[in-house]
Scaffold this motif. Structure first.
Motif, PDB file in Angstrom:
ATOM      1  N   GLY A 145      -6.269   2.297   0.851  1.00  0.00           N
ATOM      2  CA  GLY A 145      -6.037   3.740   0.725  1.00  0.00           C
ATOM      3  C   GLY A 145      -6.859   4.262  -0.429  1.00  0.00           C
ATOM      4  O   GLY A 145      -7.471   3.489  -1.179  1.00  0.00           O
TER       5      GLY A 145
ATOM      6  N   ASP B 268      10.713   9.737   7.168  1.00  0.00           N
ATOM      7  CA  ASP B 268      10.727   8.394   7.759  1.00  0.00           C
ATOM      8  C   ASP B 268      11.914   7.630   7.207  1.00  0.00           C
ATOM      9  O   ASP B 268      12.613   8.104   6.305  1.00  0.00           O
ATOM     10  CB  ASP B 268       9.397   7.669   7.493  1.00  0.00           C
ATOM     11  CG  ASP B 268       9.168   7.353   6.029  1.00  0.00           C
ATOM     12  OD1 ASP B 268      10.057   6.737   5.407  1.00  0.00           O
ATOM     13  OD2 ASP B 268       8.105   7.736   5.472  1.00  0.00           O
TER      14      ASP B 268
ATOM     15  N   GLY C  94       1.950   1.269  -1.654  1.00  0.00           N
ATOM     16  CA  GLY C  94       0.603   1.326  -1.083  1.00  0.00           C
ATOM     17  C   GLY C  94      -0.251   0.124  -1.440  1.00  0.00           C
ATOM     18  O   GLY C  94      -1.339  -0.056  -0.884  1.00  0.00           O
TER      19      GLY C  94
HETATM   20  P1  ADP Z   1      -2.929   6.579  -0.185  1.00  0.00           P
HETATM   21  O1  ADP Z   1      -2.042   6.584   1.016  1.00  0.00           O
HETATM   22  O2  ADP Z   1      -4.363   6.580   0.163  1.00  0.00           O
HETATM   23  O3  ADP Z   1      -2.574   5.548  -1.185  1.00  0.00           O
HETATM   24  P2  ADP Z   1      -1.641   9.054  -0.771  1.00  0.00           P
HETATM   25  O4  ADP Z   1      -1.972  10.065  -1.806  1.00  0.00           O
HETATM   26  O5  ADP Z   1      -1.572   9.526   0.621  1.00  0.00           O
HETATM   27  O6  ADP Z   1      -2.727   7.945  -0.952  1.00  0.00           O
HETATM   28  O7  ADP Z   1      -0.301   8.376  -1.163  1.00  0.00           O
HETATM   29  C1  ADP Z   1      -0.046   7.976  -2.507  1.00  0.00           C
HETATM   30  C2  ADP Z   1       0.998   6.880  -2.543  1.00  0.00           C
HETATM   31  O8  ADP Z   1       2.247   7.376  -2.097  1.00  0.00           O
HETATM   32  C3  ADP Z   1       0.705   5.752  -1.624  1.00  0.00           C
HETATM   33  O9  ADP Z   1      -0.166   4.826  -2.260  1.00  0.00           O
HETATM   34  C4  ADP Z   1       2.089   5.186  -1.363  1.00  0.00           C
HETATM   35  O10 ADP Z   1       2.450   4.274  -2.398  1.00  0.00           O
HETATM   36  C5  ADP Z   1       3.000   6.355  -1.458  1.00  0.00           C
HETATM   37  N1  ADP Z   1       3.424   6.886  -0.127  1.00  0.00           N
HETATM   38  C6  ADP Z   1       2.926   7.943   0.520  1.00  0.00           C
HETATM   39  N2  ADP Z   1       3.615   8.166   1.668  1.00  0.00           N
HETATM   40  C7  ADP Z   1       4.596   7.234   1.721  1.00  0.00           C
HETATM   41  C8  ADP Z   1       5.648   6.940   2.645  1.00  0.00           C
HETATM   42  N3  ADP Z   1       5.843   7.663   3.755  1.00  0.00           N
HETATM   43  N4  ADP Z   1       6.474   5.893   2.353  1.00  0.00           N
HETATM   44  C9  ADP Z   1       6.310   5.159   1.251  1.00  0.00           C
HETATM   45  N5  ADP Z   1       5.325   5.373   0.345  1.00  0.00           N
HETATM   46  C10 ADP Z   1       4.481   6.399   0.574  1.00  0.00           C
END
Ligand code: ADP
Length: 500
Positions: free
Chosen positions: A458, A430, A453
């Motif tokens: 989440g 992205d 996040g």
């Molecule tokens: P959640 O999305 O439930 O917080 P994830 O394990 O999927 O848990 O993601 C962990 C963290 O990684 C998220 O809290 C976020 O801060 C970061 N993250 C994940 N994918 C992205 C992304 N595409 N862009 C920016 N930050 C991201």
């Protein structure tokens, strides 16, 4: 070529002979020869001894009959090696004396006849050549003895087990470490074959490996297998085996090096067991907690609707909180259930088309995709042997996160994958806010929620699930910065069965 190949000076020859006529014949023959010789003459044992006390000749030619004794007395004392070659001269019919001299360390003997004495240059040349060969052989034997001694020391003191095996698999030699590893004495092992001390379930594998190195399909074997200890225990070893072949190419023997890895195996098994228990625990807890949660949420929803605009604001707020927190908890349970499932699903019989699974995942995420206003660009995607559910979890998490975190200007979201041999790589990119470098590893740990996040709900389970899927399928997952800004998530998996 000089008579002494490594020395250009003519050889120093001591002639011990009391017959002036014979000395003259020899001297004349040497003067006429092509290669020069430095000749010293001693007429008796005493003279010869006095000369030898000051010099070492390259060769001595000694008459057996001397005025003060037998020429044999100049031979080295029994049990010691000569430091220079001695050729004995004997009269016709006196060969038994000459044989005695040969047994006493003389290099050769010659019969004192005018014809033979006139050929003395050739006799000297041959004697020096033979002596050179003897010295060379002694040197080679010494080097061999030294290297055997070194091997014996390594063999007996090595921390790793070492075995020497006949091509039939019979144990010929075993070092102390191997004996300690299997609990047998070397004599006991010498009455066994390697198959007899191998766990029955690993015997076919062992036999196959040996067949391969014996028929040269492979150079050497490196594998982990189970052995049977004398007390009945199973012990694990990492074995490296190779063959030593004779000049005719036939296998003479095989040498095996065995490292005791029982402790490592035990710890790995304990870890696997602990992981299995943890997965089972997570599965049971999330499953059992989800069961009462669904009706709790249902009743709270019902109460909310039943109250409608009635009731005080405080009660309505409390009900909203119950529904909101309950839904969060439900999402967490679902995520944990998915995580616990990883590693318990069998590989599919046929490769799965990841493009098709992505389409399904995108259909599930359609609401979020439309709401984000982002476009998705899907490139090439490979087929791979990974349980469909896990492939779906990968896309749900990675595409779902991109849609949630990229923001309105973070598109397009680019998804593609490729295969290189057994290695499959999937990538979701992205152009959103990206992830600070300090967080790029931590976001893959369970329950960790990154700074991007914090504004959104989440559970912090999604990327831990992605990492676990990759790890359990021989690969890894990581995030890189998209050139120009944003996040590029990569997942590598091993899929040797579909490798082209
Ligand atoms: P959640 O999305 O439930 O917080 P994830 O394990 O999927 O848990 O993601 C962990 C963290 O990684 C998220 O809290 C976020 O801060 C970061 N993250 C994940 N994918 C992205 C992304 N595409 N862009 C920016 N930050 C991201």
């Amino acid at each position: 070529m000089p008579l002494l190949p490594n020395n250009p000076t003519p050889p120093l020859v001591l002639l011990v002979d009391d017959s002036a006529t014979q000395v003259a014949v020899i001297r004349d023959a040497l003067l006429a020869a092509a290669e020069p010789v430095r000749l010293s003459v001693a007429g008796s044992l005493a003279e010869a001894r006095a000369w030898l006390a000051r010099n070492t000749p390259d060769l001595a030619i000694v008459d057996l009959q001397l005025p003060d004794g037998n020429g044999r007395e100049l031979l080295p004392p029994p049990g010691t090696s000569p430091t220079f070659p001695i050729v004995i001269m004997t009269g016709q019919g006196n060969e038994t004396e000459a044989v005695k001299a040969l047994k006493g360390g003389a290099l050769d003997y010659l019969i004192k006849s005018p014809v033979i004495l006139s050929g003395i240059p050739y006799i000297i040349e041959r004697a020096l050549r033979d002596w050179g060969n003897i010295i060379e052989r002694h040197r080679a034997e010494g080097a061999l003895r030294e290297s055997e001694e070194r091997f014996r020391t390594v063999f007996s003191t090595a921390a790793a087990g070492m075995v020497v095996l006949a091509p039939s698999g019979r144990i010929l030699q075993a070092n102390p470490a191997m004996c300690a590893f299997l609990g047998y004495s070397e004599e006991e092992l010498q009455q066994r074959t390697i198959a007899e001390v191998t766990h029955p379930e690993d015997r076919a594998l062992t036999q196959q490996g040996y067949d391969e190195i014996l028929n040269r399909t492979r150079e050497s074997l490196h594998y982990e297998k189970r052995y049977l200890h004398k007390d009945g225990r199973i012990v694990w070893g990492h074995a490296s085996v190779s063959c030593v072949r004779a000049v005719d190419g036939q296998t003479s023997y095989c040498v095996g090096l065995v490292q005791d890895i029982s402790e490592r195996r035990r710890m790995e098994e304990a870890l696997r067991e602990a992981n299995r228990e943890l997965d089972a625990f997570v599965h049971t807890v999330s499953h059992d907690l989800r069961a009462p949660l669904t009706p709790i949420l249902g009743y709270a929803q019902y109460l909310k609707e039943h109250l409608g605009g009635d009731g005080d604001a405080e009660s309505r707020h409390c009900l909203d909180q119950i529904v909101q927190q309950g839904e969060r908890m439900l999402a967490l349970m679902e995520d944990l259930l998915d995580l616990a499932k990883v590693g318990h699903l069998p590989l599919p019989a046929e490769p799965v088309d990841s493009a098709e699974v992505l389409r399904e995942s995108m259909a599930g995420l359609a609401g979020a995709i439309v709401a984000s206003g982002l476009t998705l660009q899907v490139g090439e995607l490979p087929c791979l042997r990974l349980p469909r559910t896990l492939l779906m979890q990968l896309f749900d998490n990675l595409v779902g996160n991109a849609v949630r975190y990229a923001g309105a200007t973070g598109g397009p979201i680019e998804i593609h994958g490729e295969r290189s041999g057994a290695l499959v790589r999937l990538q979701v990119r992205d152009h959103g806010p990206g992830i600070p470098e300090a967080e790029r590893e931590r976001i893959f740990t369970l329950f960790y929620r990154g700074s991007t996040g914090s504004a959104l709900t989440g559970t912090g389970v999604g990327l831990a699930t992605v990492e676990k899927i990759a790890r359990l399928h021989g690969g890894r997952a990581w995030v890189e910065e998209t050139p120009g800004g944003g996040s590029t998530f990569c997942v590598e998996l091993l899929d040797p069965l579909t490798a082209s």
